[in-house]
Motif scaffolding. Sequence first.
Motif, short mmCIF file in Angstrom:
data_model
loop_
_atom_site.label_atom_id
_atom_site.label_comp_id
_atom_site.label_asym_id
_atom_site.label_seq_id
_atom_site.Cartn_x
_atom_site.Cartn_y
_atom_site.Cartn_z
N ILE A 14 0.87 -1.19 0.00
CA ILE A 14 0.00 0.00 0.00
C ILE A 14 0.90 1.23 0.00
O ILE A 14 1.79 1.35 0.84
N GLU A 15 0.63 2.11 -0.93
CA GLU A 15 1.41 3.35 -1.01
C GLU A 15 0.65 4.49 -0.35
O GLU A 15 -0.57 4.56 -0.46
N GLY A 16 1.40 5.37 0.28
CA GLY A 16 0.82 6.62 0.74
C GLY A 16 0.63 6.76 2.23
O GLY A 16 0.18 7.80 2.70
N MET A 17 0.97 5.71 3.01
CA MET A 17 0.80 5.81 4.46
C MET A 17 1.99 6.54 5.07
O MET A 17 3.14 6.21 4.78
N THR A 18 1.69 7.53 5.93
CA THR A 18 2.79 8.20 6.59
C THR A 18 2.69 8.19 8.10
O THR A 18 3.65 8.53 8.77
N CYS A 19 1.56 7.83 8.67
CA CYS A 19 1.48 7.75 10.13
C CYS A 19 0.54 6.62 10.53
O CYS A 19 -0.16 6.07 9.68
N THR A 20 0.51 6.30 11.81
CA THR A 20 -0.30 5.15 12.23
C THR A 20 -1.79 5.39 11.99
O THR A 20 -2.54 4.44 11.80
N SER B 196 -10.71 -10.51 8.16
CA SER B 196 -9.68 -9.89 9.02
C SER B 196 -8.84 -8.95 8.19
O SER B 196 -8.66 -9.15 6.98
N VAL B 197 -8.36 -7.91 8.85
CA VAL B 197 -7.56 -6.89 8.17
C VAL B 197 -6.40 -6.52 9.07
O VAL B 197 -6.60 -6.23 10.25
N LYS B 198 -5.19 -6.54 8.52
CA LYS B 198 -4.04 -6.01 9.24
C LYS B 198 -3.32 -5.10 8.26
O LYS B 198 -2.95 -5.52 7.17
N VAL B 199 -3.15 -3.86 8.66
CA VAL B 199 -2.41 -2.92 7.83
C VAL B 199 -1.16 -2.53 8.59
O VAL B 199 -1.23 -2.15 9.76
N ASP C 1 4.58 -1.07 4.85
CA ASP C 1 3.70 -0.53 3.80
C ASP C 1 2.88 -1.62 3.12
O ASP C 1 2.89 -1.76 1.89
N SER C 2 2.20 -2.42 3.95
CA SER C 2 1.43 -3.50 3.36
C SER C 2 0.12 -3.74 4.09
O SER C 2 -0.06 -3.34 5.25
#
Length: 96
Positions: free
Chosen positions: A9-15, A33-36, A41-42
């Motif tokens: 996943i692109e574009g994450m900069t903070c929790t 279920s979801v874990k980011v 970055d995944s």
Amino acid sequence: MSDHVRFPIEGMTCTSCASRITRAVRKLDGVESVKVDLGSDSGDVAFDPARTSFVAIAAAVRQAGYEAQIERVEPLAPSAHRSLLGRLGRLGLGRR
Ligand code: 9UX
């Protein structure tokens, strides 16, 4: 049988980015279920393929304002590999 995938996943900069994506994907019917993970970055998502699809999950990520790299999706559930790889292959996704 669930499908279980991991994708960049692109574009994450903070929790909080990771939390926003998690909430957006968790809302989809059929997502189990979801874990980011911000560090790698995944995203890691298990879902019922009868109720949703990887394409719908990627669309939810995009809707939240981030970019799922769907061409780099990896299957995680060994028992589901064959059927999942077949479906991703028909979409033109996954490792070739
Ligand atoms: Mo953090 Mo992410 O302040 O879009 S929520 S950067």
